[in-house]
Design an enzyme around this catalytic site. Structure first.
Site, PDB file in Angstrom:
ATOM      1  N   ASP A 166       0.788  -1.231  -0.095  1.00  0.00           N
ATOM      2  CA  ASP A 166       0.035   0.081   0.111  1.00  0.00           C
ATOM      3  C   ASP A 166       0.726   1.326   0.091  1.00  0.00           C
ATOM      4  O   ASP A 166       1.858   1.469   0.841  1.00  0.00           O
ATOM      5  CB  ASP A 166      -0.828   0.180   1.189  1.00  0.00           C
ATOM      6  CG  ASP A 166      -1.745  -1.184   1.420  1.00  0.00           C
ATOM      7  OD1 ASP A 166      -1.909  -2.102   0.756  1.00  0.00           O
ATOM      8  OD2 ASP A 166      -2.479  -1.276   2.556  1.00  0.00           O
TER       9      ASP A 166
ATOM     10  N   SER B 115      -0.775   0.547   7.269  1.00  0.00           N
ATOM     11  CA  SER B 115      -0.940   1.518   6.465  1.00  0.00           C
ATOM     12  C   SER B 115      -1.534   2.827   7.320  1.00  0.00           C
ATOM     13  O   SER B 115      -1.879   2.734   8.290  1.00  0.00           O
ATOM     14  CB  SER B 115      -1.917   1.253   5.439  1.00  0.00           C
ATOM     15  OG  SER B 115      -1.286   0.407   4.255  1.00  0.00           O
TER      16      SER B 115
ATOM     17  N   ARG C 106      -7.933  -0.400  11.032  1.00  0.00           N
ATOM     18  CA  ARG C 106      -6.589   0.207  10.522  1.00  0.00           C
ATOM     19  C   ARG C 106      -6.822   1.072   9.502  1.00  0.00           C
ATOM     20  O   ARG C 106      -7.657   1.611   9.173  1.00  0.00           O
ATOM     21  CB  ARG C 106      -5.931  -1.172   9.956  1.00  0.00           C
ATOM     22  CG  ARG C 106      -6.433  -1.954   9.071  1.00  0.00           C
ATOM     23  CD  ARG C 106      -5.430  -3.222   8.630  1.00  0.00           C
ATOM     24  NE  ARG C 106      -6.112  -4.388   7.661  1.00  0.00           N
ATOM     25  CZ  ARG C 106      -6.813  -5.131   8.035  1.00  0.00           C
ATOM     26  NH1 ARG C 106      -6.796  -5.404   9.526  1.00  0.00           N
ATOM     27  NH2 ARG C 106      -7.307  -5.903   7.142  1.00  0.00           N
ATOM     28  N   ASP C 107      -5.339   1.723   9.036  1.00  0.00           N
ATOM     29  CA  ASP C 107      -5.289   2.619   7.867  1.00  0.00           C
ATOM     30  C   ASP C 107      -6.190   3.899   8.007  1.00  0.00           C
ATOM     31  O   ASP C 107      -6.897   4.344   7.292  1.00  0.00           O
ATOM     32  CB  ASP C 107      -5.993   1.810   6.670  1.00  0.00           C
ATOM     33  CG  ASP C 107      -5.445   0.404   6.300  1.00  0.00           C
ATOM     34  OD1 ASP C 107      -4.504   0.014   6.860  1.00  0.00           O
ATOM     35  OD2 ASP C 107      -6.183  -0.499   5.653  1.00  0.00           O
TER      36      ASP C 107
END
Length: 510
Positions: free
Chosen positions: A54, A114, A174-175
């Site tokens: 990513d 990420s 996440r992210d």
């Protein structure tokens, strides 16, 4: 203290410094096969060794573009995720990568996952997910902050984590995508409910350090869509907004016709910052190709909204081995990023186009104007520019006619086929003849018309196809024979008139 009790230099090295040193050594000691690999890219960001996935932390600050990406420097496998960091002043010439984040402390010991970047108070701030595995191998996600210093070094915030694992959701959170609007900071997180349904969570902060939940943006039990939403993004475009997500599916929306169970979708609409709910007109594919996932956008100093994606997909146990799909893994590296693309919104339709700076890498073109190819005939395009090129074309034929490009054709007769039928509004990308890497046929749709326009970026191991001014995009990794450099145009069903310009592309990588 006696000599035997004197600390060694190794004793004084911090875990972070040790991991950074190991990553640097992995780059220095990379196999000769990496640099000798004929599939190394010319103008796409790629790892010096190991695995890339990513894009992270995209931001421009004081004229410098910053791109980070997920990176395992120790091999082409999904493990030991670092953040690599590259910079550019023009979006086409990129620095050698450095380590931005290493999985070196208890809040990210199993991977720096990420996240995004933002400029706040004149400083670049990176937000990322620290992946931690508990005693029973359960996921414990922590949302963390790090700061990019004037010296280029990234320092983790001593008060991490900003957000601990959340009740009511699984360990799949996440992210973080962070932005500022209406006097506050906002963070959008990909998440999974306890019922294993994908969703996105909107949280708010006044100072980037203390965060409070606003609500779910969508998905969940109210509108099930996949079992996990990865890399969510709210993109503000031309007076509107789109919600962009990479949902994962047990069986994809193209089950039975497409191997990949994970896609990237966008939904034009509007985010309600008071409730967190996103209301839109419906999800559709961002890119119809087989290798596009986890994109991230940012707005540069000129006001352009720019997107970069991972030219790959997650790997699953039931799918072919990574080295089968991407044979460069046998040579010590795998994956790359897409070229940066500018985004626009026309009504409910996302328009994407390579940034204009890419034209700086173009060499002198080979051109055709008004060339006629009879039905059933082929045209060999002479004066070819090599294995990395930027091809523009306009073609017109009578109803029932179509154009097929045989890209990277040669004595082995293993080309990539791109078929454009402008009367039916379909484009087909066919990798079955390549013989190396993953095959498959992938089709996208656009508005039919009396002519076809296309721009096709080909690098040593990738193709990005943009149709009808960027209303349709298809991205794929390809692994052709090194000596196959021809382009052949076939006309089927009716005579075709063709205008074409093919530019060789110079290197943009350090």
């Amino acid at each position: 203290m006696s000599k035997s009790e004197t600390p060694t230099s190794q004793d004084s090295v911090s875990p972070d410094a040790e991991l950074r040193a190991r990553a640097a050594q992995a780059v220095a000691d990379r196999p000769e096969a990496v640099d000798a690999d004929p599939w190394r890219q010319t103008f796409h960001i790629q790892p010096p060794v190991g695995l890339l996935n990513d894009p992270n932390g995209l931001v421009q600050h004081e004229g410098v573009y910053h791109v980070c990406y997920q990176w395992n420097p120790f091999g082409p496998v999904h493990a030991s995720k670092f953040w690599a960091h590259v910079t550019s002043t023009d979006l086409v010439h990129w620095s050698e990568p450095s380590v931005a984040l290493a999985p070196s402390d208890p809040l990210d010991k199993d991977g720096c996952y990420s996240g995004s970047g933002i400029v706040a108070d004149g400083v670049v701030q990176f937000f990322y997910t620290g992946n931690v595995r508990g005693p029973a191998k359960e996921r414990l996600p922590y949302q963390n902050l790090a700061t990019l210093g004037a010296d280029g070094e990234v320092t983790k915030y001593s008060g991490n984590p900003l957000i601990r694992p959340l009740e009511g959701y699984s360990g799949h959170i996440r992210d973080p995508k962070v932005w500022s609007a209406e006097g506050s900071y906002w963070m959008l997180l990909g998440a999974q409910t306890l019922d294993e349904l994908g969703t996105g969570l909107l949280v708010r902060s006044a100072n980037l350090l203390e965060w409070e939940m606003v609500g779910e943006v969508g998905g969940g039990t109210a509108a099930p869509l996949g079992y996990m939403w990865e890399c969510p993004d709210v993109v503000r475009l031309d007076g509107g907004e789109i919600l962009m997500i990479s949902p994962q599916f047990d069986e994809g929306p193209d089950a039975g016709t497409e191997r990949h169970s994970d896609v990237t979708l966008y939904n034009p609409g509007m985010l309600d910052l008071a409730t967190g709910r996103f209301t839109g007109s419906g999800f559709r594919r961002v890119d119809a190709g087989p290798d596009f996932y986890a994109p991230q956008s940012f707005t540069d100093d000129s006001g352009r909204v720019i997107m970069v994606g991972w030219m790959g997909k997650p790997d699953h146990d039931e799918q072919p081995a990574l080295v089968v799909k991407h044979p460069s893994a046998d040579n010590g590296w795998v994956h790359c990023l897409t070229v940066p693309r500018t985004l626009r919104l026309e009504g409910d339709h996302l328009i994407q186009w390579p940034v204009e700076e890419l034209e700086e890498l173009r060499g002198e073109p080979m051109t055709l104007s008004g060339a006629v190819v009879e039905a059933g005939a082929s045209l060999d395009v002479a004066g070819l520019p090599g294995t990395a090129f930027d091809l523009e074309l306009t073609a017109a034929c009578e109803p029932g006619g179509a154009l097929t490009l045989r890209l990277r054709e040669g004595d082995s007769s293993r080309p990539l086929l791109v078929t454009i039928d402008h009367w039916s509004g379909t484009v087909t990308l066919d990798r079955t003849l390549l013989g190396t890497g993953e095959g498959g046929v992938h089709t996208g749709s656009f508005d039919p018309g009396d002519r076809a326009t296309a721009r096709i970026l080909v690098d040593n191991s990738s193709v990005e196809v943009f149709i009808d001014g960027g209303r349709l995009a298809l991205s794929a990794r390809i692994y052709p024979m090194a000596d196959d450099t021809q382009i052949v145009v076939d006309a089927t069903g009716a005579p075709m008139t063709l205008d074409l310009a093919c530019h060789p592309m110079r290197a943009g990588l350090a």
